[in-house]
Design a protein around this motif. Structure first.
Motif, PDB file in Angstrom:
ATOM      1  N   LYS A  76       0.850  -1.245  -0.034  1.00  0.00           N
ATOM      2  CA  LYS A  76      -0.145   0.037   0.008  1.00  0.00           C
ATOM      3  C   LYS A  76       0.853   1.325  -0.104  1.00  0.00           C
ATOM      4  O   LYS A  76       0.609   2.217  -0.989  1.00  0.00           O
ATOM      5  CB  LYS A  76      -0.882  -0.077   1.158  1.00  0.00           C
ATOM      6  CG  LYS A  76      -1.796   1.459   1.242  1.00  0.00           C
ATOM      7  CD  LYS A  76      -2.700   1.330   2.354  1.00  0.00           C
ATOM      8  CE  LYS A  76      -3.465   2.529   2.501  1.00  0.00           C
ATOM      9  NZ  LYS A  76      -3.161   3.672   2.218  1.00  0.00           N
ATOM     10  N   GLU A  98      -7.782  -5.885  -3.538  1.00  0.00           N
ATOM     11  CA  GLU A  98      -8.343  -4.523  -3.165  1.00  0.00           C
ATOM     12  C   GLU A  98      -7.305  -3.151  -3.506  1.00  0.00           C
ATOM     13  O   GLU A  98      -7.796  -2.400  -4.046  1.00  0.00           O
ATOM     14  CB  GLU A  98      -8.778  -4.463  -1.722  1.00  0.00           C
ATOM     15  CG  GLU A  98      -9.357  -3.104  -1.521  1.00  0.00           C
ATOM     16  CD  GLU A  98      -9.939  -3.099   0.123  1.00  0.00           C
ATOM     17  OE1 GLU A  98      -9.690  -1.846   0.723  1.00  0.00           O
ATOM     18  OE2 GLU A  98     -10.085  -4.122   0.553  1.00  0.00           O
ATOM     19  N   GLU A 101      -7.000  -2.422  -7.468  1.00  0.00           N
ATOM     20  CA  GLU A 101      -8.269  -2.080  -8.164  1.00  0.00           C
ATOM     21  C   GLU A 101      -8.079  -0.754  -8.873  1.00  0.00           C
ATOM     22  O   GLU A 101      -8.321  -0.886  -9.962  1.00  0.00           O
ATOM     23  CB  GLU A 101      -9.482  -1.944  -7.039  1.00  0.00           C
ATOM     24  CG  GLU A 101     -10.152  -3.314  -6.435  1.00  0.00           C
ATOM     25  CD  GLU A 101     -11.318  -3.257  -5.735  1.00  0.00           C
ATOM     26  OE1 GLU A 101     -11.479  -1.750  -5.314  1.00  0.00           O
ATOM     27  OE2 GLU A 101     -11.793  -3.939  -5.125  1.00  0.00           O
ATOM     28  N   ASN A 102      -7.261   0.004  -8.138  1.00  0.00           N
ATOM     29  CA  ASN A 102      -7.140   1.247  -8.791  1.00  0.00           C
ATOM     30  C   ASN A 102      -5.643   1.857  -9.093  1.00  0.00           C
ATOM     31  O   ASN A 102      -5.461   2.960  -9.593  1.00  0.00           O
ATOM     32  CB  ASN A 102      -7.871   2.666  -7.941  1.00  0.00           C
ATOM     33  CG  ASN A 102      -9.207   2.350  -7.505  1.00  0.00           C
ATOM     34  OD1 ASN A 102     -10.077   2.139  -8.137  1.00  0.00           O
ATOM     35  ND2 ASN A 102      -9.252   2.253  -6.062  1.00  0.00           N
ATOM     36  N   ARG A 103      -4.750   0.761  -8.999  1.00  0.00           N
ATOM     37  CA  ARG A 103      -3.468   1.117  -9.571  1.00  0.00           C
ATOM     38  C   ARG A 103      -2.695  -0.393  -9.928  1.00  0.00           C
ATOM     39  O   ARG A 103      -3.289  -1.418  -9.463  1.00  0.00           O
ATOM     40  CB  ARG A 103      -2.753   1.827  -8.462  1.00  0.00           C
ATOM     41  CG  ARG A 103      -2.671   1.089  -7.336  1.00  0.00           C
ATOM     42  CD  ARG A 103      -1.891   1.839  -6.276  1.00  0.00           C
ATOM     43  NE  ARG A 103      -1.909   1.488  -4.774  1.00  0.00           N
ATOM     44  CZ  ARG A 103      -1.504   1.948  -3.851  1.00  0.00           C
ATOM     45  NH1 ARG A 103      -0.618   2.974  -3.977  1.00  0.00           N
ATOM     46  NH2 ARG A 103      -1.658   1.647  -2.608  1.00  0.00           N
ATOM     47  N   ASP A 104      -1.798  -0.198 -10.924  1.00  0.00           N
ATOM     48  CA  ASP A 104      -1.011  -1.568 -10.995  1.00  0.00           C
ATOM     49  C   ASP A 104      -0.155  -1.870 -10.082  1.00  0.00           C
ATOM     50  O   ASP A 104       0.600  -0.973  -9.570  1.00  0.00           O
ATOM     51  CB  ASP A 104      -0.301  -1.101 -12.413  1.00  0.00           C
ATOM     52  CG  ASP A 104      -1.181  -1.306 -13.544  1.00  0.00           C
ATOM     53  OD1 ASP A 104      -2.316  -1.642 -13.595  1.00  0.00           O
ATOM     54  OD2 ASP A 104      -0.816  -0.769 -14.779  1.00  0.00           O
TER      55      ASP A 104
END
Length: 153
Positions: A76, A98, A101-104
């Motif tokens: 993270k 999770e 989900e919004n980044r590689d």
């Protein structure tokens, strides 16, 4: 999107617990995601920066968290690094997805991890970059890359 490289990668951080001990910031455990994974995976509660409480172990610092939680916190907070998620148990799989989900996020995996039935990951060995959504196909690819073709035919 979660990008998985099966096996050893030259840029991976293999021992995530040691890396965490040398890189963590005590504030990492204060956000909602960190509190959620510490509660779910380690059955513990964040009390303050670097102070965690568990009914069995009492209070302790974040370097005493499980290897899975440490790896998730590293992923993270240092998303450009390549971490070995074999330090995580299957109970971390939903949180790995999770985070991606919004980044590689690129990781290495040295065993088969059960991501359940509803997932999409890219296997990036040999530059193939194939999106996988089927658990059986992921199992077969993990076997292929981790065991090689020695046992086939």
């Amino acid at each position: 999107m979660l990008k998985i490289y099966f096996g050893k990668h030259q840029d991976e951080i293999y021992n995530t617990a040691m890396y965490y001990a040398n890189q963590y910031d005590k504030e990492w455990i204060m956000d909602d995601f960190a509190r959620k994974i510490i509660r779910d995976i380690d059955d513990s509660e964040v009390i303050a920066p670097d102070v965690i409480k568990n009914n069995i172990f009492g209070t302790f610092g974040s370097t005493e968290l499980s290897a899975g939680v440490k790896t998730l916190l590293l992923m993270k907070n240092l998303p450009k690094m390549i971490f070995n998620i074999s330090n995580c148990g299957d109970n971390c799989a939903k949180y790995i997805l999770e985070l991606a989900e919004n980044r590689d996020i690129k990781v290495t995996l040295h065993h088969f991890m059960n991501f359940g039935n509803d997932f999409a990951v890219k296997v990036i060995n040999e530059g193939k970059r194939k999106v996988i959504t089927d658990p059986v196909e992921l199992l077969m690819l993990s076997h292929h890359y981790l065991r090689g073709n020695d046992n086939e035919g």
